[in-house]
Design a protein around this motif. Structure first.
Motif, PDB file in Angstrom:
ATOM      1  N   ASP A  67       0.637  -1.227   0.002  1.00  0.00           N
ATOM      2  CA  ASP A  67       0.116   0.003   0.021  1.00  0.00           C
ATOM      3  C   ASP A  67       0.842   1.347   0.009  1.00  0.00           C
ATOM      4  OD1 ASP A  67      -2.156  -1.507  -0.110  1.00  0.00           O
ATOM      5  OD2 ASP A  67      -2.680  -1.531   2.341  1.00  0.00           O
ATOM      6  N   ASP A  71       1.480   4.478  -2.872  1.00  0.00           N
ATOM      7  CA  ASP A  71       1.155   6.084  -2.659  1.00  0.00           C
ATOM      8  C   ASP A  71       2.274   6.529  -3.308  1.00  0.00           C
ATOM      9  OD1 ASP A  71      -1.055   5.592  -1.403  1.00  0.00           O
ATOM     10  OD2 ASP A  71       0.057   5.537   0.469  1.00  0.00           O
ATOM     11  N   GLN A  76       5.292   7.701  -2.214  1.00  0.00           N
ATOM     12  CA  GLN A  76       6.003   8.490  -1.376  1.00  0.00           C
ATOM     13  C   GLN A  76       6.928   7.887  -0.711  1.00  0.00           C
ATOM     14  OE1 GLN A  76       5.363  11.957  -1.269  1.00  0.00           O
ATOM     15  NE2 GLN A  76       3.738  11.828  -3.008  1.00  0.00           N
TER      16      GLN A  76
END
Length: 216
Positions: free
Chosen positions: A85, A89, A91
């Protein structure tokens, strides 16, 4: 351009130095992201001779061993899902953030010591020959390496959130420099001065609420 994927590894081990009154030792998980580690126990314990260190699991010969291995599989699957997950993202994230999400801790707006240390040192290297001497940049690199050594020795961790760095951390770091590294008082003070530059940046960005080196 897509961000390069992080390197990621999960391993399990037992902490043999912390047996309980029954002689059992805690089973731990280690999460590694881009070479940085974060560890915690998984709330299971086992006799040392029933642990297979090579496979990183309990010996399946006993009912307890089978149960622990099933739990290990559950922990691994959950951590893999969290990592996936975070990758989606796109990031940057750390091993400690993966661990905190696994433990149910909030990670929003928390930054780590070596995240900031690395950013600071990278900028120092870019400024060499402009308004910074190469020796100064190298001193900050040495300070970071010593801080990493100290943290692994004392906290058994590769990183800490900045809000976890307190006065005791500083006191223990100075003690480590003087005892384990054999630094004289003046040398230890110079390293603490370098370290203070990092905490001042964190305070200015409001990533820390209290100065661990105040009046130190």
């Amino acid at each position: 351009m897509n961000r390069q994927k992080s390197t990621f590894r999960i391993s399990f081990y037992v902490r043999r130095t912390r047996p309980n009154k029954h002689g059992e030792v805690p089973v731990c998980v280690r999460i590694t992201v881009n070479g940085q580690r974060a560890d915690t126990t998984i709330r299971k314990s086992i006799l040392p001779d029933q642990w297979d260190a090579i496979r990183g699991q309990a010996s399946p010969r006993t009912t307890l061993g089978k149960a622990i291995n099933l739990y290990i599989d559950t922990v691994r699957a959950r951590i893999i899902r969290i990592h996936r997950d975070l990758e989606m993202d796109e990031q940057p994230f750390t091993a400690q953030q993966v661990l905190d999400l696994y433990l149910g801790r909030k990670t929003t707006n928390r930054h780590t010591l070596f995240e900031l240390f690395r950013e600071h040192n990278d900028k120092c290297h870019q400024l060499v020959g402009i308004d910074l001497a190469a020796a100064t940049a190298e001193r900050y690199e040495t300070c970071m390496k010593l801080t990493q050594e100290f943290m692994r020795h004392t906290y058994h961790r590769d990183d800490l959130y900045l809000d976890e760095v307190d006065r005791r951390f500083v006191e223990e770091f100075e003690f480590y420099l003087k005892t384990h590294r054999g630094c004289c008082h003046n040398t230890a003070t110079k390293y603490l001065k370098n370290f203070k530059k990092i905490t001042h940046i964190a305070l200015a960005r409001e990533w820390m609420q209290r100065d661990p080196l105040f009046l130190y």
